[in-house]
Write a protein that holds these residues in place. Structure first.
Motif, short mmCIF file in Angstrom:
data_model
loop_
_atom_site.label_atom_id
_atom_site.label_comp_id
_atom_site.label_asym_id
_atom_site.label_seq_id
_atom_site.Cartn_x
_atom_site.Cartn_y
_atom_site.Cartn_z
N VAL A 192 0.70 -1.19 -0.05
CA VAL A 192 0.17 -0.12 0.06
C VAL A 192 0.96 1.38 -0.08
O VAL A 192 0.48 2.21 -0.73
CB VAL A 192 -0.99 -0.04 1.19
CG1 VAL A 192 -1.67 1.16 1.22
CG2 VAL A 192 -1.93 -1.13 1.07
N ALA A 197 2.20 2.02 -3.66
CA ALA A 197 1.03 2.39 -4.29
C ALA A 197 0.86 3.91 -3.98
O ALA A 197 0.25 4.86 -4.87
CB ALA A 197 -0.13 1.49 -4.15
N GLN A 198 0.73 4.07 -2.47
CA GLN A 198 0.52 5.61 -2.19
C GLN A 198 1.51 6.35 -2.92
O GLN A 198 1.28 7.72 -3.27
CB GLN A 198 0.35 5.57 -0.61
CG GLN A 198 -0.12 7.07 -0.26
CD GLN A 198 -0.14 7.11 1.18
OE1 GLN A 198 -0.09 6.07 1.99
NE2 GLN A 198 -0.61 8.26 1.85
N LEU A 223 -2.73 1.03 -9.40
CA LEU A 223 -4.08 0.80 -8.56
C LEU A 223 -4.71 -0.47 -9.23
O LEU A 223 -5.49 -1.10 -8.45
CB LEU A 223 -4.92 1.89 -8.85
CG LEU A 223 -4.24 3.38 -8.39
CD1 LEU A 223 -5.17 4.54 -8.65
CD2 LEU A 223 -4.05 3.22 -6.92
N LEU A 259 -3.58 -3.37 -7.53
CA LEU A 259 -3.64 -3.26 -6.07
C LEU A 259 -4.87 -3.86 -5.70
O LEU A 259 -5.08 -4.71 -4.76
CB LEU A 259 -3.25 -1.97 -5.37
CG LEU A 259 -3.72 -1.75 -3.86
CD1 LEU A 259 -2.14 -2.61 -3.48
CD2 LEU A 259 -3.54 -0.58 -3.70
N ILE A 310 -6.67 4.70 -0.58
CA ILE A 310 -5.31 3.97 -0.03
C ILE A 310 -4.66 4.68 1.25
O ILE A 310 -4.42 3.98 2.06
CB ILE A 310 -4.25 4.10 -1.16
CG1 ILE A 310 -4.50 3.22 -2.27
CG2 ILE A 310 -2.83 3.75 -1.00
CD1 ILE A 310 -3.75 3.27 -3.49
N LEU A 328 -6.42 3.22 4.06
CA LEU A 328 -5.80 1.71 4.11
C LEU A 328 -4.30 1.67 4.79
O LEU A 328 -4.08 1.17 5.86
CB LEU A 328 -5.29 1.08 2.63
CG LEU A 328 -6.37 0.35 2.33
CD1 LEU A 328 -6.24 0.01 0.56
CD2 LEU A 328 -6.95 -0.85 2.96
N ARG A 386 -10.65 -1.40 3.90
CA ARG A 386 -10.49 -2.07 2.86
C ARG A 386 -12.12 -2.11 2.27
O ARG A 386 -12.12 -2.23 0.85
CB ARG A 386 -10.24 -3.85 3.24
CG ARG A 386 -10.06 -4.68 1.75
CD ARG A 386 -8.77 -4.36 1.21
NE ARG A 386 -8.58 -4.77 -0.15
CZ ARG A 386 -7.65 -4.64 -0.92
NH1 ARG A 386 -6.37 -4.16 -0.16
NH2 ARG A 386 -7.52 -4.88 -2.23
N PHE A 413 -11.91 0.94 0.35
CA PHE A 413 -11.35 0.98 -0.65
C PHE A 413 -12.07 0.65 -2.20
O PHE A 413 -11.97 0.79 -3.26
CB PHE A 413 -9.72 0.37 -0.63
CG PHE A 413 -9.08 0.11 -1.80
CD1 PHE A 413 -8.35 1.00 -2.18
CD2 PHE A 413 -9.07 -1.36 -2.45
CE1 PHE A 413 -7.35 0.98 -3.26
CE2 PHE A 413 -8.13 -1.29 -3.70
CZ PHE A 413 -7.55 -0.35 -4.02
#
Length: 497
Positions: A56, A59-60, A294, A297, A359, A362, A370, A373
């Motif tokens: 995560v 990804a962020q 994304l 993910l 995210i 998260l 979750r 998301f």
């Protein structure tokens, strides 16, 4: 299993390649390229081809850097002269509109989930957090769809929509982090403190973006670099600097980097054209990378459980809360017709930004993160499918498409004219009808204040004179001060323009 660097690079290159092909196919069939980037990521993910990606934090980080570049590029490519008549509308939509959308959606989500999913324990603040993540229109989606489709809209709608989408992320960001903080601390919200913090961050963001943008222009023009290819890199450096510096100044980085791009893009600086083109490509690559990440993910199997609430919340935002916010915010602007407001309501596109904000929940390990998301991801897919694919049709149905004839952009001649020079460049290919009155350049019935600058024949270029004989399929580079007269001349000659 430890993956080698070469294997990772091979996988990334293949993903990029198929995403670009998907984007090309999507443009042909009217599907937003960003939606296809997401789908490629999902297909290649854990429930598809088996690529495991669950980090995560990475990804962020990717999403934050990509959004920084996209917003800066959007500001760089926006003309202040175009947005000046619609600044008030854009700012109100970007602030009050986002706030109203979040509150209205949060209340409805709280009521709906409380009625249908009481066992999930979704509270009021969690409902507001879910609504806050999706309260802004996504700049990446709006910029890419409006510009890639070349959609020309009446009544200054396009610059207003781009201004709103480029500047409304700060409000959604502040609402999101505020809700996360309140949920983590289990505190009662002090709305006066929240409002004060919001205004302070917005003001600092605007001032920091403006001043640092001006400073960047001064430095770019005064510094002497022998290698001209480094100037776009220098502009990129200032993009990252404005974003990060405004953060440490306690301002909103997203707003600051957009304002900084706006200031730099509307100023004169050396190698401006190459820098703008560099950022066009960089912004597209950032969008591609962000949406791929994304897509990787998400676990598509988890979306099955949220299909019903996702559809309901999407319906609420598309048809109730977004239109209600838009019509309320635009009440003072009586010159805007109902059709204009309906179209602005329809361009409430969700995209990468809501997913990035989800995210953040998260990463903060918020309860039901979750679930939030997955809902946000599903709502983004629905928005891109329903709104993104129908944007052009909606504009046509409402009679808002500007059908005035435009001259073609140059493709055979890599030449551009500065905005300060009030002239237009275009190119044509000669046909038999164009040569009916003579084969010399002087025989062509071009209007006054129009010049043929270059001719391309058999892959070679040369500067013509009035006595230069022209041939079938010659390509001419033309510059004019009278665009309408040139268009009429081309139509009379039967030349495609």
């Amino acid at each position: 299993m430890v993956l080698s660097t070469e294997l990772v690079l091979l996988g990334v290159s293949i993903l990029f390649f198929f995403s670009i092909l998907a984007g090309k196919a999507g443009y042909k069939f009217g599907v937003p390229a960003l939606l296809l980037f997401l789908l490629v990521g999902m297909i290649c993910g854990s429930d598809g081809l088996g690529i495991q990606f669950e980090n995560v934090q990475i990804a962020q980080t990717i999403g934050t850097v990509a959004l920084c570049i996209i917003l800066f590029s959007g500001g760089l490519d926006t003309k202040i002269g175009e947005i000046r008549p619609v600044v008030a509308q854009g700012i109100i939509l970007a602030t009050v509109g986002v706030f109203l959308t979040a509150i209205l959606t949060g209340l409805i989500v709280w009521w709906y989930l409380g009625m249908t999913m009481t066992s999930a324990g979704i509270g009021f603040l969690t409902s507001l957090l879910l609504a806050s993540t999706m309260s802004s229109t996504d700049s990446a989606s709006v910029f890419s769809i409006l510009r890639s489709k070349g959609l020309h809209l009446k009544n200054n709608l396009r610059p207003m929509l781009e201004l709103e989408s480029g500047s409304n992320d700060p409000m959604a960001y502040i609402l999101t982090i505020t809700m996360i903080h309140l949920i983590q601390t289990n505190a009662t919200p002090n709305f006066w403190i929240v409002a004060g913090t919001l205004m302070l961050q917005l003001i600092i963001g605007v001032v920091a973006g403006f001043l640092l943008g001006k400073l960047a222009v001064i430095i770019i023009n005064r510094i002497k670099i022998d290698n001209s290819s480094l100037y776009p890199i220098l502009v990129f450096t200032f993009c990252i600097f404005i974003f990060s510096a405004s953060y440490f100044l306690r301002g909103n980085s997203y707003l600051a980097v957009y304002i900084g791009g706006l200031v730099i893009g509307n100023s004169k600086f050396v190698h401006k054209r190459s820098s703008v083109k560099f950022f066009d490509g960089l912004a597209w690559m950032s969008q591609l990378l962000m949406f791929l990440t994304l897509g990787l993910l998400v676990n598509p199997s988890e979306l099955i459980d949220v299909i019903i609430p996702g559809l309901v919340i999407s319906f609420v935002m598309i048809f109730i809360t977004r239109p209600a916010s838009v019509f309320f915010c635009l009440l003072p602007f009586r010159k805007m017709g109902v059709k204009d407001k309906v179209f602005v309501s329809w361009v409430g596109l969700r995209g990468a930004v809501p997913i990035i904000f989800a995210i953040m929940a998260l990463a903060a390990d918020i309860p039901h993160a979750r679930f939030i998301f997955n809902i946000v991801f599903l709502c983004t897919l629905i928005s891109l499918i329903l709104q993104g694919t129908s944007l052009s049709k909606m504009a046509s149905w409402l009679g808002l498409v500007d059908t005035s004839v435009k001259l073609n952009k140059t493709s055979e001649f890599d030449i551009d004219i500065a905005d300060d020079i009030k002239s237009v460049t275009t190119e044509i290919e000669l046909n038999e009808q164009a040569l009916e009155k003579g084969t010399c350049l002087m025989d062509m019935p071009l209007p006054d204040k129009t010049l043929v600058v270059l001719v391309k024949r058999d892959g070679k270029y040369f500067v013509p004179t009035g006595k230069t004989p022209l041939q079938l399929r010659d390509k001419l580079l033309i510059i004019t001060d009278d665009q309408q007269a040139l268009i009429e001349t081309f139509e009379n000659m039967g030349v495609k323009h």
